[in-house]
Enzyme design. Structure first.
Site, PDB file in Angstrom:
ATOM      1  CB  CYS A   7      -0.960  -0.005   1.198  1.00  0.00           C
ATOM      2  SG  CYS A   7      -0.145  -0.377   2.758  1.00  0.00           S
ATOM      3  CD  GLU A  60      -3.596   0.893  -3.235  1.00  0.00           C
ATOM      4  OE1 GLU A  60      -2.644   0.820  -2.450  1.00  0.00           O
ATOM      5  OE2 GLU A  60      -4.791   0.798  -2.874  1.00  0.00           O
TER       6      GLU A  60
END
Length: 476
Positions: A279, A378
Site C-alpha cells: 500500500c 491504486e
C-alpha cells in the site's frame, strides 16, 4: 494440501457453525493450495463473547505478566518461522526468499518492538491533583489483508496484547494459512483463553459482523479504501473506535539535486517489491522534465533486472495474488497504453516462459500526467508511472494532488529533501531510501485512513485515557 477448517475460540480449536468451505488458490500455478472454512455471524458471536469474558482479568494483568507472555509468543513464533514462510508462499505467491527474508521477519519485529516498548511504557501520569490513567480500550476486532499477512496481523495483535486488550482476528480468506499458524503460535505460547481468538471468513459474513458487533469496542482494518468505508459504516451505530490503514498512491519526487541514476533505479526496485502489492509502494515517480529522457533509459534497464518466476526460484518477483488481481492489473496497464502514456518496459500478458499462474510483467510508464487513471488509481501490481515536473513547486503540488496520503518519497540533497517532506500530505515520508524504522508510526492522511500503527503510537490506539481528579486528596 493445507487446511484451515477450524476456528480458535476461548483457548481451543472449534468447528464452525456452518459447513461452508472454499478453496484457497495458489497464485503460482492457479491450482488449489488448500481449503478454508468460512464463518458467519454466529461464529463471531462466540468469539466476541470469549474475548469479552477474558477482558476483565486480562485487562488487569501486570506489565510483567504481559512481558512474559510476549517473550513466550516470540519464542513460539521463531520456532514456526519456516512453516509460516512456506504458508505465505503457498497462499499469496511471495517468492520463498522474500517470505523468509521479509514477510516472516517483519511479523517477528513487531512482536519484539512491542515487547521493548512495553518494558518502559508509562500507563499513568500525575498532573497536580489529577491522575491520567491509560487503560485498554476493550475487545478489538482485527480484519487483515493478504499482501503482507504477518506484518498486518502482528502490528495489531502485538500492541493490543501489550496494553491488555482482548481480540478477534479475521485474516484474509484469500491467504488464511499464515494467520492460522499464528493462532497455533498463540496457543503454544499459553495466551490465556479468550484473549486471542480467530474466525476465518469473508468480509460480508465475518468482517461486517465484527464491525457492527455491539460488544466489540474497536475495529482495526487494513485493506482498500472502499472496504474501509464499509467497515466504518457498519461500526457507526455502536460508536466504536475505528482504525483504518487503507490505500495509497505514493509520490516519489526525484529532485534535481539527486543522483538520477541511483534514484530512478532504486525507485523501480522499491516499486516492484512483493510484485508491487504494497500500500505504501512508490508508484508515482516524479522527475524534472529535462531528466525525463534519461529517466526512461534508466528505468527500462532497472525493470529488466526485475526477474519474474516461480516462488521457489531465485526470481525477484512472484505472481500477484489472484485471478481478480491479475485481471485488474492487466486492465490498468491497457488503460495506460490507451491513455497515451509511453510504455517503457513490460506491458500486458504473461511474462515469457510463464504460461500458468498470475504473473505480471514489471511495467514502467513514462510521460504520464497526473490526471491519467494510472496516476490516480491504486494499481497494486508491479507498475510504475513516471511524471515530469517543471519545478519543485509543481512537483509538490502534483504529489499532494491525490485522494491518498499514506506515504511519500523524496530523493536529493538532505536539506532540500527535508524541506520538501515538510510540505507533503502523507503519514510517512522516506528520504533517500532509508532503512525501515519499526518504531516510526505508520498510517495515512486523507483517504489512506486514520490512526497509526507501529511503535509506541500503536499503543495509544488501543488505550482509553481516564482523568481521575482529586487523586492526591484521596490519599493515593
Amino acid at each position: 494440501m493445507r487446511e484451515a477448517l477450524q476456528f480458535y475460540v476461548d483457548g481451543r480449536w472449534v468447528s464452525p457453525t456452518s459447513a461452508t468451505v472454499i478453496d484457497v488458490i495458489d497464485p503460482a500455478d492457479a491450482g488449489i493450495a488448500g481449503r478454508v472454512a468460512i464463518g458467519n455471524a454466529q461464529d463471531v458471536d462466540h468469539a466476541v463473547a470469549a474475548a469479552r469474558k477474558a477482558f476483565d482479568s486480562f485487562s488487569r494483568s501486570s506489565v510483567q505478566e504481559r512481558l512474559d507472555l510476549l517473550d513466550a509468543i516470540i519464542a513460539a513464533y521463531q520456532k514456526r518461522a519456516d512453516d509460516i514462510a512456506a504458508a505465505v508462499t503457498a497462499e499469496m505467491g511471495a517468492p520463498a526468499w522474500l517470505a523468509s527474508a521479509a514477510q516472516v521477519p517483519i511479523g517477528l519485529a513487531h512482536l519484539q518492538t512491542a515487547r521493548q516498548i512495553l518494558e518502559h511504557y508509562e500507563f499513568s501520569e500525575k498532573r497536580g491533583a489529577t491522575l491520567l490513567a491509560k487503560e485498554p480500550v476493550g475487545v478489538c476486532a482485527f480484519i487483515t489483508p493478504w499482501n503482507w499477512p504477518l506484518n498486518q496481523i502482528a502490528c495489531k495483535v502485538a500492541p493490543a496484547l501489550a496494553v491488555g486488550c482482548t481480540m478477534v482476528l479475521k485474516p484474509s480468506e484469500v491467504a488464511p494459512f499464515s494467520g492460522h499458524i499464528f493462532a497455533e503460535v498463540m496457543h503454544e505460547a499459553g495466551v490465556p483463553a479468550g484473549v486471542f481468538n480467530l474466525v476465518h471468513g469473508d468480509g460480508p459474513g465475518v468482517g461486517a459482523a465484527l464491525s457492527a458487533h455491539p460488544d466489540v469496542d474497536m475495529v482495526s482494518f487494513t485493506g482498500s479504501t472502499r472496504a474501509g468505508v464499509e467497515v466504518a459504516r457498519a461500526a457507526a451505530p455502536t460508536v466504536k473506535r475505528v482504525h483504518q490503514e487503507l490505500g495509497g498512491k505514493s509520490a516519489n519526487i526525484v529532485l534535481p539535486s539527486a543522483d538520477l541514476e541511483a534514484a530512478v533505479a532504486q525507485g523501480v526496485a522499491a516499486m516492484m517489491v512483493n510484485s508491487g502489492q504494497s500500500c505504501n509502494a512508490p508508484s508515482r515517480m516524479m522527475v524534472a522534465a529535462g531528466d525525463m529522457a534519461r529517466a526512461k533509459t534508466i528505468a527500462a534497464a532497472a525493470a529488466a533486472e526485475q526477474t519474474v518466476g516461480q516462488p521457489a526460484s531465485n526470481a525477484k518477483l512472484g505472481p500477484v495474488v489472484s485471478q481478480a488481481q491479475w485481471d485488474k492489473v492487466q486492465h490498468l496497464i491497457q488503460t495506460g497504453i490507451d491513455e497515451g502514456a509511453t510504455l517503457v518496459a513490460g506491458g500486458t500478458g504473461l511474462p515469457d516462459g510463464l504460461d500458468a499462474g498470475y504473473y505480471v510483467k514489471p511495467t514502467v510508464f513514462a510521460d504520464v500526467t497526473n490526471d491519467m487513471i494510472i496516476a490516480r488509481e491504486e494499481i497494486f501490481g508491479p507498475v510504475l508511472t513516471i511524471l515530469a515536473y517543471q519545478d519543485v513547486e509543481q512537483a509538490i503540488v502534483m504529489a499532494n494532488d491525490t485522494p491518498y496520503g499514506l506515504a511519500a518519497y523524496v530523493q536529493g540533497a538532505a536539506q532540500e529533501a527535508g524541506e520538501v517532506a515538510g510540505r507533503l500530505r502523507a503519514g510517512q515520508v522516506y528520504l533517500n531510501y532509508p532503512d525501515l524504522d519499526m518504531t516510526a508510526p505508520f498510517g495515512g492522511y486523507k483517504q489512506s485512513g486514520n490512526g497509526r500503527e507501529w511503535g509506541a503510537h500503536a499503543f495509544g490506539e488501543f488505550l482509553e485515557v481516564k482523568a481521575v481528579m482529586g487523586y492526591a486528596s484521596a490519599g493515593a
